[in-house]
Scaffold this motif. Structure first.
Motif, PDB file in Angstrom:
ATOM      1  N   VAL A   1     -51.102 -20.105  10.215  1.00 29.52           N
ATOM      2  CA  VAL A   1     -51.914 -20.139   9.004  1.00 29.52           C
ATOM      3  C   VAL A   1     -53.093 -19.194   9.165  1.00 29.52           C
ATOM      4  CG1 VAL A   1     -53.249 -21.641   7.478  1.00 29.52           C
ATOM      5  CG2 VAL A   1     -51.268 -22.559   8.649  1.00 29.52           C
ATOM      6  N   ASP A   2     -53.431 -18.486   8.107  1.00 26.08           N
ATOM      7  CA  ASP A   2     -54.590 -17.597   8.121  1.00 26.08           C
ATOM      8  C   ASP A   2     -55.875 -18.413   7.984  1.00 26.08           C
ATOM      9  OD1 ASP A   2     -53.022 -15.289   8.299  1.00 26.08           O
ATOM     10  OD2 ASP A   2     -52.808 -15.176   6.124  1.00 26.08           O
ATOM     11  N   ASP A   3     -56.964 -17.859   8.515  1.00 29.36           N
ATOM     12  CA  ASP A   3     -58.265 -18.516   8.428  1.00 29.36           C
ATOM     13  C   ASP A   3     -58.683 -18.658   6.966  1.00 29.36           C
ATOM     14  OD1 ASP A   3     -60.562 -19.687   9.566  1.00 29.36           O
ATOM     15  OD2 ASP A   3     -61.668 -17.801   9.413  1.00 29.36           O
ATOM     16  N   ALA A   4     -59.288 -19.791   6.642  1.00 31.22           N
ATOM     17  CA  ALA A   4     -59.801 -20.107   5.298  1.00 31.22           C
ATOM     18  C   ALA A   4     -58.686 -20.236   4.267  1.00 31.22           C
ATOM     19  CB  ALA A   4     -60.845 -19.093   4.855  1.00 31.22           C
ATOM     20  N   SER A   5     -57.484 -20.603   4.706  1.00 35.93           N
ATOM     21  CA  SER A   5     -56.351 -20.796   3.790  1.00 35.93           C
ATOM     22  C   SER A   5     -56.168 -22.274   3.491  1.00 35.93           C
ATOM     23  CB  SER A   5     -55.059 -20.279   4.423  1.00 35.93           C
ATOM     24  OG  SER A   5     -55.139 -18.910   4.647  1.00 35.93           O
ATOM     25  N   PRO A   6     -55.693 -22.603   2.296  1.00 39.60           N
ATOM     26  CA  PRO A   6     -55.382 -24.002   2.005  1.00 39.60           C
ATOM     27  C   PRO A   6     -54.131 -24.432   2.756  1.00 39.60           C
ATOM     28  CG  PRO A   6     -54.837 -22.608   0.136  1.00 39.60           C
ATOM     29  CD  PRO A   6     -55.494 -21.726   1.151  1.00 39.60           C
ATOM     30  N   VAL A   7     -54.116 -25.673   3.227  1.00 40.39           N
ATOM     31  CA  VAL A   7     -52.947 -26.219   3.914  1.00 40.39           C
ATOM     32  C   VAL A   7     -52.560 -27.545   3.280  1.00 40.39           C
ATOM     33  CG1 VAL A   7     -53.356 -25.091   6.132  1.00 40.39           C
ATOM     34  CG2 VAL A   7     -54.380 -27.314   5.705  1.00 40.39           C
ATOM     35  N   GLU A   8     -51.277 -27.857   3.370  1.00 39.77           N
ATOM     36  CA  GLU A   8     -50.731 -29.097   2.847  1.00 39.77           C
ATOM     37  C   GLU A   8     -50.547 -30.098   3.976  1.00 39.77           C
ATOM     38  OE1 GLU A   8     -50.029 -29.801  -0.371  1.00 39.77           O
ATOM     39  OE2 GLU A   8     -50.798 -27.841  -0.948  1.00 39.77           O
ATOM     40  N   PHE A   9     -50.350 -31.353   3.629  1.00 42.34           N
ATOM     41  CA  PHE A   9     -50.030 -32.367   4.618  1.00 42.34           C
ATOM     42  C   PHE A   9     -48.724 -32.001   5.295  1.00 42.34           C
ATOM     43  CE2 PHE A   9     -47.543 -36.189   5.613  1.00 42.34           C
ATOM     44  CZ  PHE A   9     -48.363 -36.733   6.584  1.00 42.34           C
ATOM     45  N   ASP A  10     -48.677 -32.097   6.603  1.00 44.20           N
ATOM     46  CA  ASP A  10     -47.479 -31.871   7.413  1.00 44.20           C
ATOM     47  C   ASP A  10     -47.044 -30.396   7.455  1.00 44.20           C
ATOM     48  OD1 ASP A  10     -45.929 -33.343   9.189  1.00 44.20           O
ATOM     49  OD2 ASP A  10     -44.216 -33.376   7.835  1.00 44.20           O
ATOM     50  N   GLN A  11     -47.942 -29.483   7.064  1.00 36.73           N
ATOM     51  CA  GLN A  11     -47.634 -28.054   7.133  1.00 36.73           C
ATOM     52  C   GLN A  11     -47.817 -27.580   8.570  1.00 36.73           C
ATOM     53  OE1 GLN A  11     -49.807 -25.582   4.374  1.00 36.73           O
ATOM     54  NE2 GLN A  11     -49.457 -23.726   5.572  1.00 36.73           N
ATOM     55  N   PRO A  12     -46.871 -26.822   9.110  1.00 41.43           N
ATOM     56  CA  PRO A  12     -47.016 -26.308  10.477  1.00 41.43           C
ATOM     57  C   PRO A  12     -48.226 -25.385  10.603  1.00 41.43           C
ATOM     58  CG  PRO A  12     -44.751 -26.106   9.734  1.00 41.43           C
ATOM     59  CD  PRO A  12     -45.562 -26.492   8.538  1.00 41.43           C
ATOM     60  N   LEU A  13     -49.034 -25.613  11.654  1.00 47.77           N
ATOM     61  CA  LEU A  13     -50.231 -24.804  11.890  1.00 47.77           C
ATOM     62  C   LEU A  13     -50.089 -23.916  13.122  1.00 47.77           C
ATOM     63  CD1 LEU A  13     -52.943 -27.585  11.336  1.00 47.77           C
ATOM     64  CD2 LEU A  13     -52.088 -25.923   9.661  1.00 47.77           C
ATOM     65  N   PHE A  14     -49.578 -24.500  14.213  1.00 43.41           N
ATOM     66  CA  PHE A  14     -49.476 -23.790  15.493  1.00 43.41           C
ATOM     67  C   PHE A  14     -48.115 -24.046  16.122  1.00 43.41           C
ATOM     68  CE2 PHE A  14     -53.906 -25.057  14.939  1.00 43.41           C
ATOM     69  CZ  PHE A  14     -54.599 -23.882  15.182  1.00 43.41           C
ATOM     70  N   LEU A  15     -47.641 -23.063  16.899  1.00 40.65           N
ATOM     71  CA  LEU A  15     -46.490 -23.263  17.789  1.00 40.65           C
ATOM     72  C   LEU A  15     -47.022 -23.251  19.210  1.00 40.65           C
ATOM     73  CD1 LEU A  15     -43.631 -21.028  16.350  1.00 40.65           C
ATOM     74  CD2 LEU A  15     -43.903 -23.479  16.164  1.00 40.65           C
ATOM     75  N   VAL A  16     -46.660 -24.270  20.000  1.00 42.11           N
ATOM     76  CA  VAL A  16     -47.151 -24.414  21.359  1.00 42.11           C
ATOM     77  C   VAL A  16     -45.962 -24.448  22.318  1.00 42.11           C
ATOM     78  CG1 VAL A  16     -48.459 -25.885  22.941  1.00 42.11           C
ATOM     79  CG2 VAL A  16     -49.171 -25.668  20.567  1.00 42.11           C
ATOM     80  N   ASP A  17     -46.051 -23.665  23.383  1.00 44.77           N
ATOM     81  CA  ASP A  17     -45.047 -23.683  24.445  1.00 44.77           C
ATOM     82  C   ASP A  17     -45.501 -24.707  25.476  1.00 44.77           C
ATOM     83  OD1 ASP A  17     -43.138 -23.268  26.350  1.00 44.77           O
ATOM     84  OD2 ASP A  17     -43.567 -21.131  26.630  1.00 44.77           O
TER      85      ASP A  17
END
Length: 159
Positions: A141-157
């Protein structure tokens, strides 16, 4: 058709460069329009009556079939990663204030409990903490963007 399938279809249409796609199924009618100046996406999910004729153009049907194959490839690539999702609806911020450094960057190792971002909801700033340890692979997600519930934000290894 569930929300995840619709989101995948929107992403596919945006990447394909098509300006408009219409898809009609037994119980759902979806129209996705993208503008050339800015990425404007309109999704309409309308119940279709059984008496109405089902006329589906060949191009959207082909797009739908290709769309089914594309997420499987993406899922295979990302299956080894843990997806951190938004717990609330709001505005996503990567740093605590404009003059402060970012919470996390791609390639950074994180521990359980580290603050990853802030999501502002109704003038309340909620710190989102990691529930896993690992390395940030991708920020979705880009900084200062709207996000929805359960929207993926980060991928972590996790390895």
């Amino acid at each position: 058709m569930d929300l995840k399938e619709i989101q995948n279809l929107i992403k596919f249409v945006a990447k394909s460069g098509a300006s408009e796609v219409k898809l009609e199924m037994d119980d759902v009618k979806i129209t996705i329009k993208t503008g050339s100046d800015s990425e404007t996406t309109i999704v309409q999910q309308v119940p279709v009556q059984a008496q109405m004729p089902q006329a589906v153009a060949p191009a959207p049907a082909a797009s739908a079939q290709v769309q089914d194959a594309a997420p499987a490839v993406v899922a295979d690539e990302n299956s080894k990663y843990i997806t951190i999702k938004s717990p609330i609806i709001g505005t996503f911020y990567r740093k605590p204030s404009p003059d402060k450094p970012l919470f996390v960057e791609v390639g950074q190792t994180i521990a359980e409990g580290d603050v990853l971002c802030i999501i502002e909801a109704m003038k309340l700033f909620n710190e989102i903490e990691s529930e896993v340890s690992g390395k940030i692979v991708k920020i979705l997600v880009d900084d200062a963007s709207p996000v929805e519930f359960d929207q993926p934000l980060f991928l972590v290894d996790p390895s």
